[in-house]
Design a protein around this motif. Structure first.
Motif, short mmCIF file in Angstrom:
data_model
loop_
_atom_site.label_atom_id
_atom_site.label_comp_id
_atom_site.label_asym_id
_atom_site.label_seq_id
_atom_site.Cartn_x
_atom_site.Cartn_y
_atom_site.Cartn_z
N ASP A 94 0.70 -1.29 0.02
CA ASP A 94 0.32 0.16 -0.08
C ASP A 94 0.71 1.32 0.02
OD1 ASP A 94 -1.44 -2.35 1.42
OD2 ASP A 94 -2.86 -1.19 1.07
N ILE A 95 1.65 1.47 0.84
CA ILE A 95 2.73 2.50 1.16
C ILE A 95 3.39 2.81 -0.18
CG2 ILE A 95 4.52 3.76 2.38
CD1 ILE A 95 3.33 2.01 4.64
N LEU A 96 4.11 1.82 -0.89
CA LEU A 96 4.73 2.03 -2.04
C LEU A 96 4.06 2.51 -3.27
CD1 LEU A 96 7.48 1.91 -3.45
CD2 LEU A 96 7.04 -0.47 -3.85
N SER A 97 2.78 1.77 -3.29
CA SER A 97 1.81 2.14 -4.36
C SER A 97 1.28 3.44 -4.14
CB SER A 97 0.43 1.12 -4.38
OG SER A 97 -0.51 1.48 -5.32
N GLY A 98 1.08 4.15 -3.13
CA GLY A 98 0.55 5.30 -2.92
C GLY A 98 1.56 6.45 -3.04
N LEU A 99 3.04 6.04 -2.68
CA LEU A 99 4.12 7.24 -2.87
C LEU A 99 4.25 7.12 -4.56
CD1 LEU A 99 6.62 6.01 -0.19
CD2 LEU A 99 5.62 8.38 -0.46
N LEU A 100 4.19 5.96 -5.16
CA LEU A 100 4.26 6.16 -6.53
C LEU A 100 3.39 6.87 -7.43
CD1 LEU A 100 5.33 2.41 -7.42
CD2 LEU A 100 6.73 4.63 -7.61
N VAL A 101 1.93 6.82 -6.90
CA VAL A 101 0.97 7.73 -7.26
C VAL A 101 1.13 9.18 -7.12
CG1 VAL A 101 -1.65 8.08 -7.12
CG2 VAL A 101 -0.77 5.71 -7.40
N ALA A 102 1.33 9.38 -5.77
CA ALA A 102 1.71 10.91 -5.32
C ALA A 102 2.85 11.41 -6.25
CB ALA A 102 2.13 10.93 -4.01
N ALA A 103 4.09 10.54 -6.38
CA ALA A 103 5.16 11.20 -7.13
C ALA A 103 4.78 11.36 -8.57
CB ALA A 103 6.52 9.94 -7.08
N GLY A 104 3.90 10.55 -9.17
CA GLY A 104 3.43 10.94 -10.53
C GLY A 104 2.65 12.28 -10.56
N CYS A 105 1.74 12.44 -9.66
CA CYS A 105 0.89 13.68 -9.35
C CYS A 105 1.91 14.91 -9.40
CB CYS A 105 -0.04 13.78 -8.30
SG CYS A 105 -1.34 12.56 -8.53
N VAL A 106 2.97 14.78 -8.76
CA VAL A 106 3.77 15.75 -8.39
C VAL A 106 4.62 15.96 -9.66
CG1 VAL A 106 5.57 16.99 -7.00
CG2 VAL A 106 3.75 15.82 -5.94
N LEU A 107 5.15 15.02 -10.33
CA LEU A 107 5.79 15.04 -11.62
C LEU A 107 5.23 15.98 -12.68
CD1 LEU A 107 7.48 11.67 -11.55
CD2 LEU A 107 8.70 13.72 -11.49
N VAL A 108 3.72 15.71 -12.81
CA VAL A 108 3.30 16.51 -14.03
C VAL A 108 3.24 17.84 -13.49
CG1 VAL A 108 1.76 14.42 -14.37
CG2 VAL A 108 0.82 16.31 -12.90
N LEU A 109 3.52 18.27 -12.26
CA LEU A 109 3.31 19.79 -12.08
C LEU A 109 4.70 20.48 -12.20
CD1 LEU A 109 1.57 19.54 -8.66
CD2 LEU A 109 0.61 19.73 -10.89
N GLU A 110 5.86 19.72 -12.47
CA GLU A 110 6.97 20.37 -12.92
C GLU A 110 7.07 21.21 -13.96
OE1 GLU A 110 10.72 17.79 -11.17
OE2 GLU A 110 9.91 17.09 -13.22
N PRO A 111 7.52 22.28 -13.95
CA PRO A 111 7.60 23.23 -15.45
C PRO A 111 8.23 22.48 -16.48
CG PRO A 111 8.70 24.14 -13.43
CD PRO A 111 8.44 22.91 -13.03
N ARG A 112 8.98 21.42 -16.25
CA ARG A 112 9.76 20.78 -17.34
C ARG A 112 8.78 19.60 -17.97
NH1 ARG A 112 14.66 17.77 -14.16
NH2 ARG A 112 14.33 19.72 -12.95
N PHE A 113 7.63 19.36 -17.38
CA PHE A 113 6.64 18.29 -17.96
C PHE A 113 6.22 18.98 -19.25
CE2 PHE A 113 2.57 16.58 -18.30
CZ PHE A 113 2.98 15.31 -18.24
N ALA A 114 6.38 18.66 -20.43
CA ALA A 114 6.18 18.88 -21.64
C ALA A 114 6.71 17.72 -22.79
CB ALA A 114 6.69 20.23 -21.79
N GLY A 115 5.72 17.62 -23.47
CA GLY A 115 5.99 16.67 -24.67
C GLY A 115 5.63 15.38 -24.27
N TRP A 116 5.86 14.34 -25.59
CA TRP A 116 4.95 13.03 -25.19
C TRP A 116 6.12 12.08 -24.38
CZ3 TRP A 116 7.67 8.72 -26.94
CH2 TRP A 116 8.57 9.01 -27.92
N ARG A 117 7.44 12.43 -24.35
CA ARG A 117 8.31 11.57 -23.88
C ARG A 117 8.21 11.65 -22.26
NH1 ARG A 117 11.26 13.52 -28.07
NH2 ARG A 117 12.20 11.89 -29.47
#
Length: 566
Positions: free
Chosen positions: A169-192
């Motif tokens: 549970d904890i690892l799964s939740g951390l990965l989901v939270a990390a994904g949410c925060v990664l899309v908020l990065e200024p560098r998040f752009a492009g299909w890659r």
């Protein structure tokens, strides 16, 4: 929000500055890796040793820990007996509930051996994901301030639970939270980048397949918001095409790992969710509670206290304040990212709260996102403090003071040690019952053991110990039965039966079996086809005072040879 929304621009450096050279970047990456590996190793070791001395690892593992360990042990045994082909066939016939947890325990047994703490050592990976996410959040901080931010994160109860609980549970939740925060990065752009972030979300669903529906909703929302923010400028047609491109790439990335599990585990996952959310299992796990208690369960209730402790409300305030202030004070893309962060926080909270089953592990996606967003707010504040006196790390000093204050307030709680006499007796009962089962099973080709209760000496633990001893023993319990008469199918097959009276702490009381312990024991005492083999007295594991009608003991029955089965 992994990077601060506001930070002072760096001074331009000469092209020959080693800090801007490839060698300098590699050096910084190496230093970062060494620091994180050292902290991860030290923290994992401290938590395991502390729990072995004064925590839950003093006692036999309970559910769900032992269920994954038993699954791993069975698959290793099948691999040894039937080879790789038999192992693969076993995966197809009996898909693991979590490929990650079963695989982690198999790796622990292979690398460390049959040590009681071996599975928990693999939780270094969970701590690594947590600390990497927080470290990345403080990218604009100096080294000292980032280390202090990392230590402040380790002061939270979740950092200890991540080591001393063996479940996905904890690892799964951390990965989901990390994904949410990664899309908020200024560098998040492009299909890659969308594809890579999709893989992170997919890993969260792969680690815990039964959480895949919730992960899918969160991943779609996060990728949609992130792609929309990254496509704010340009002609409408190009923005729409860029958004679709990012969503498709992110969806493909998110589907890879869950798709591999779906080949073998779709039926199991669907049946599991149907049984627990809409079937008979719903009555076992859904707790009756007020609207307010349900609403606050993962903040100030048992779930919030278990993962975040006294820091739950301050962290939530920081996470929301960072997003709201960003929406008010910033412009353009940064404001959109701040609003997206708040929206994802609300979404993860609604999903956790709306789920009818309340369990202390089921809000980790929301709670981990609270930690990361709050860390982003703290990092931005520390950057501003550091800029007041460039030569003095005021922000790092403030973080260090917060860490010391957290330690003084007892926020980094390790689990309280059970009384030593209680620990000794519980372990002795487990050992004595397991030894009695082994003695009975050794001369027999197969032994079937049935438990009339759930908890205490549980079926998975007895099965695991028998498997370690190389004995063909099958152990079962009738978790959902509400009347002793319903035990018939199990008793027809049983060679041994374990029962115990009401009023002990060796049963999970919310189960239906917990409301008929005396009836079950009296039924077994009155059956002509079973007789008492051994009694295991319960003394220090009882509530004070004990008010049960029957003697406080676990009773082991054996089938009478040649007796008719009623």
């Amino acid at each position: 929000m992994l990077r601060p929304l506001e930070s002072a621009p760096d001074e331009p450096r000469p092209a020959s500055d080693p800090l801007t050279s490839e060698r300098g970047r590699r050096a910084r990456a190496a230093v970062t890796a060494v620091i994180l590996l050292a902290v991860i190793t030290a923290w994992t070791t401290v938590c395991i040793r502390g729990s072995l001395r004064s925590g839950r690892l003093l006692l036999p593992p309970g559910f769900d820990d032992i269920a994954y360990q038993l699954d791993a042990a069975r698959r290793i045994d099948q691999l040894h007996r039937e080879g790789f082909g038999g192992f693969v066939h076993g995966l197809w016939q009996r898909p693991p509930k979590s490929v990650y947890s079963t695989g982690a325990d198999m790796a622990a047994i292979a690398l460390i051996g049959d040590q009681p703490w071996a599975p928990y050592a693999t939780n270094a990976l969970v701590i690594g994901v947590l600390l990497w996410s927080v470290w990345r959040t403080g990218a604009a901080l100096g080294l000292f301030s980032r280390v202090m931010l990392t230590l402040l994160t380790l002061a939270l109860p979740m950092a200890n639970r991540a080591v001393t609980e063996f479940r996905p549970d904890i690892l799964s939740g951390l990965l989901v939270a990390a994904g949410c925060v990664l899309v908020l990065e200024p560098r998040f752009a492009g299909w890659r980048r969308a594809f890579l972030v999709g893989i992170v979300f997919g890993a969260g669903a792969f680690v815990k397949p039964t959480a895949a529906p919730a992960v899918g909703v969160i991943a779609c929302a996060a990728l949609g918001l992130g792609c929309a923010v990254s496509q704010r400028r340009g002609p409408v047609a190009e923005r729409v095409f860029g958004w679709l491109e990012g969503m498709i790439a992110g969806g493909i990335g998110a589907a890879i790992l869950p798709g591999l599990y779906a080949i073998i585990g779709t039926g199991f996952t669907v049946d599991y969710l149907r049984y627990n959310l809409w079937g008979a299992g719903r009555g076992l796990w859904v707790r009756e509670m007020s609207t307010a208690s349900s609403f606050l369960y993962y903040i100030t209730g048992p779930g919030g206290d278990f993962m975040l402790g006294p820091a739950a409300v301050p962290l939530l305030v920081l996470a929301l304040a960072g997003g709201v202030c960003g929406c008010i004070r910033l412009n353009g893309a940064e404001r959109a990212r701040a609003a997206a962060g708040v929206a994802l926080l609300v979404l993860t909270y609604v999903i956790a709260t709306a789920t009818p089953i309340k369990q202390v592990f089921f809000g980790v996606q929301f709670q981990a996102l609270v930690i990361l967003l709050a860390a982003g707010t703290v990092a931005r504040g520390a950057v501003r403090l550091d800029h007041l006196r460039p030569r003095i790390p005021i922000g790092g000093a403030a973080l260090a003071a917060c860490f010391l204050a957290a330690c003084a307030l007892g926020i980094p709680r390790l689990q309280n040690p059970p009384p030593a006499p209680r620990v000794a007796e519980i372990n002795a009962i487990y050992d004595d019952v397991a030894e009695a089962v082994r003695d009975y099973a050794r001369p027999r080709p197969h032994t079937y053991v049935f438990l009339t209760f759930v908890g205490g000496v549980n079926s998975a633990n007895l099965g695991y110990r028998a498997l370690r001893a190389g004995l063909p023993v099958e152990v079962a319990s009738a978790d959902g039965q509400s009347r002793p008469e319903g035990f018939g199918p199990w008793l027809k097959k049983a060679d041994l039966v374990l029962a115990l009276p009401a009023g002990t702490t060796f049963d999970i009381g919310r189960m239906p079996t917990g409301r008929m312990l005396d009836e079950s024991l009296e039924m077994m005492l009155g059956r002509p086809d079973f007789r008492v083999l051994r009694r295991f007295p319960l003394r220090r594991v009882l509530p004070r005072p004990y008010k049960g009608a029957l003697p406080p003991e676990v009773v082991l029955f054996e089938r009478v040879p040649e007796a008719p089965n009623p």
